[in-house]
Design an enzyme around this catalytic site. Structure first.
Site, PDB file in Angstrom:
ATOM      1  N   THR A  62       0.755  -1.122  -0.016  1.00 29.88           N
ATOM      2  CA  THR A  62      -0.068   0.014   0.002  1.00 29.88           C
ATOM      3  C   THR A  62       0.706   1.044   0.099  1.00 29.88           C
ATOM      4  O   THR A  62       0.377   2.432  -0.518  1.00 29.88           O
ATOM      5  CB  THR A  62      -0.947  -0.011   1.181  1.00 29.88           C
ATOM      6  OG1 THR A  62      -1.604  -1.111   1.224  1.00 29.88           O
ATOM      7  CG2 THR A  62      -1.988   1.255   1.102  1.00 29.88           C
ATOM      8  N   TYR A 149       5.796 -13.105   3.604  1.00 25.83           N
ATOM      9  CA  TYR A 149       4.537 -12.558   3.097  1.00 25.83           C
ATOM     10  C   TYR A 149       4.413 -13.554   1.819  1.00 25.83           C
ATOM     11  O   TYR A 149       5.183 -13.443   0.974  1.00 25.83           O
ATOM     12  CB  TYR A 149       4.564 -11.077   2.522  1.00 25.83           C
ATOM     13  CG  TYR A 149       3.310 -10.573   1.999  1.00 25.83           C
ATOM     14  CD1 TYR A 149       2.145 -11.178   2.103  1.00 25.83           C
ATOM     15  CD2 TYR A 149       3.326  -9.430   1.618  1.00 25.83           C
ATOM     16  CE1 TYR A 149       0.943 -10.860   1.792  1.00 25.83           C
ATOM     17  CE2 TYR A 149       1.937  -8.672   1.145  1.00 25.83           C
ATOM     18  CZ  TYR A 149       0.806  -9.600   0.977  1.00 25.83           C
ATOM     19  OH  TYR A 149      -0.219  -8.904   0.610  1.00 25.83           O
ATOM     20  N   LYS A 174       2.589 -13.644   6.845  1.00 25.61           N
ATOM     21  CA  LYS A 174       1.309 -12.946   6.331  1.00 25.61           C
ATOM     22  C   LYS A 174       0.796 -13.740   4.879  1.00 25.61           C
ATOM     23  O   LYS A 174       1.638 -14.051   4.112  1.00 25.61           O
ATOM     24  CB  LYS A 174       1.641 -11.435   5.848  1.00 25.61           C
ATOM     25  CG  LYS A 174       0.508 -10.777   5.507  1.00 25.61           C
ATOM     26  CD  LYS A 174       1.060  -9.247   5.022  1.00 25.61           C
ATOM     27  CE  LYS A 174      -0.096  -8.555   4.369  1.00 25.61           C
ATOM     28  NZ  LYS A 174       0.169  -7.202   3.908  1.00 25.61           N
TER      29      LYS A 174
END
Length: 315
Positions: A62, A149, A174
């Site tokens: 993000t 991740y 994640k």
């Protein structure tokens, strides 16, 4: 007396934060000409922290990690550490191949970050042994704890999760795939205390499903522009208020996902546009992302109003 290690302390701080609130993935602020806007970022970040997120993850997806050069990355992580001032853990993103990931890791160390989120490596699919070796080399080269991740072309099977959990310095995973069968196998294979959290795009949509396999914590892109909505959802979910959860999902989150899916890159550019609609000094996205079309921006504005009205907040 039990002596706690820095890794254990960081893992516990993250665990505590994940239990008390959503995980914040802040936007990186740019001026209209695309240059870094550190003053805007500091102002924006102060507003994010005022809403009590569980942890802060700057320079991740993000935050347009892949659009930042090393100097900009260092400035953003430094600003995040300074503005946060120890109130919540700061976990900076790192990525590409292990050599470049270590360059960013060392910058994050010098900036005072608490931990690193290892984003998917660049381009090539890799076998499980290679994914393990990648994390081993990053962990060997930094004193900061790592959370791996998995999304896009990176997927760890359950045995690999067991192996990476044994790497000194790797404290969690994640997930961005939402494969609940695989995740259940992974949580069972991992040792007690290994951190898992839901990192699916618009994670609220899958939050209840993830909780059924023992993963209640999640990241929230919505928190980046409407922490009032994100926090209201978190509180309703934590309280077991299914009617409130369903209302927020049906009237805000599902329409937001449908809007997000209209064009590639909207997972970031819609979030940034929504923050601008609320007067946050975040600026535009950098290429190859593009800002929303006028029609999509109008739909976003209407949906944002709906969401804020649902939780009794204003623009």
């Amino acid at each position: 007396m039990v002596t706690r290690t820095p890794l254990a302390d960081t893992a516990q701080r993250l665990r505590d934060g994940m239990a008390q609130g959503v995980l914040s993935f802040p936007l990186t602020s740019f001026h209209a000409d695309g240059s870094l806007d550190l003053d805007g970022f500091r102002t924006y970040l102060a507003g994010q922290l005022a809403t009590n997120p569980g942890a802060l993850f700057p320079t991740c997806g993000t935050g347009e990690f892949s659009a930042l050069d090393e100097d900009e990355y260092g400035q953003v992580v430094t600003a995040a550490v300074e503005v946060t001032a120890g109130r919540v853990p700061v976990m900076a993103g790192t990525g590409y191949g292990y050599a470049q990931a270590l360059r960013f890791a060392h910058i994050a160390e010098d900036a005072g970050a608490d931990a690193l989120l290892v984003l998917p490596h660049y381009l090539n699919k890799a076998p499980q042994d290679g994914l393990v070796e990648q994390l081993c080399r990053i962990a060997d080269g930094t004193r900061l704890p790592l959370v791996a991740y998995q999304r896009d072309h990176v997927t760890y099977d359950a045995e690999t999760v067991r192996r990476i959990a044994a790497i000194p310095g790797v404290i969690g995973l994640k997930d961005g795939h939402s494969d609940l069968d695989r995740l259940q196998r992974s949580t069972l294979a991992a040792p007690d205390g290994f951190l898992f959290f839901n990192g699916a795009p618009t994670a609220e949509l899958q939050a209840r499903a993830y909780a059924t396999v023992g993963i209640p914590a999640y990241s929230s892109a919505v928190h980046a522009f409407a922490p009032e909505i994100a926090n209201a959802f978190f509180q309703a979910l934590s309280a077991g208020d299914d009617s409130r959860v369903d209302k927020l999902l049906a009237d805000f989150y599902v329409p937001f996902v449908e809007l997000r899916d209209r064009r590639p890159g909207y997972a970031v550019s819609l979030v940034k546009a929504a923050a601008r609609l609320r007067g946050r000094p975040v600026g535009p996205v950098r290429p190859p992302l593009t800002d929303p079309t006028p029609a999509d921006l109008a739909d976003l504005e209407a949906l944002l109003t709906t969401g804020l009205n649902l939780v009794g907040a204003t623009r």
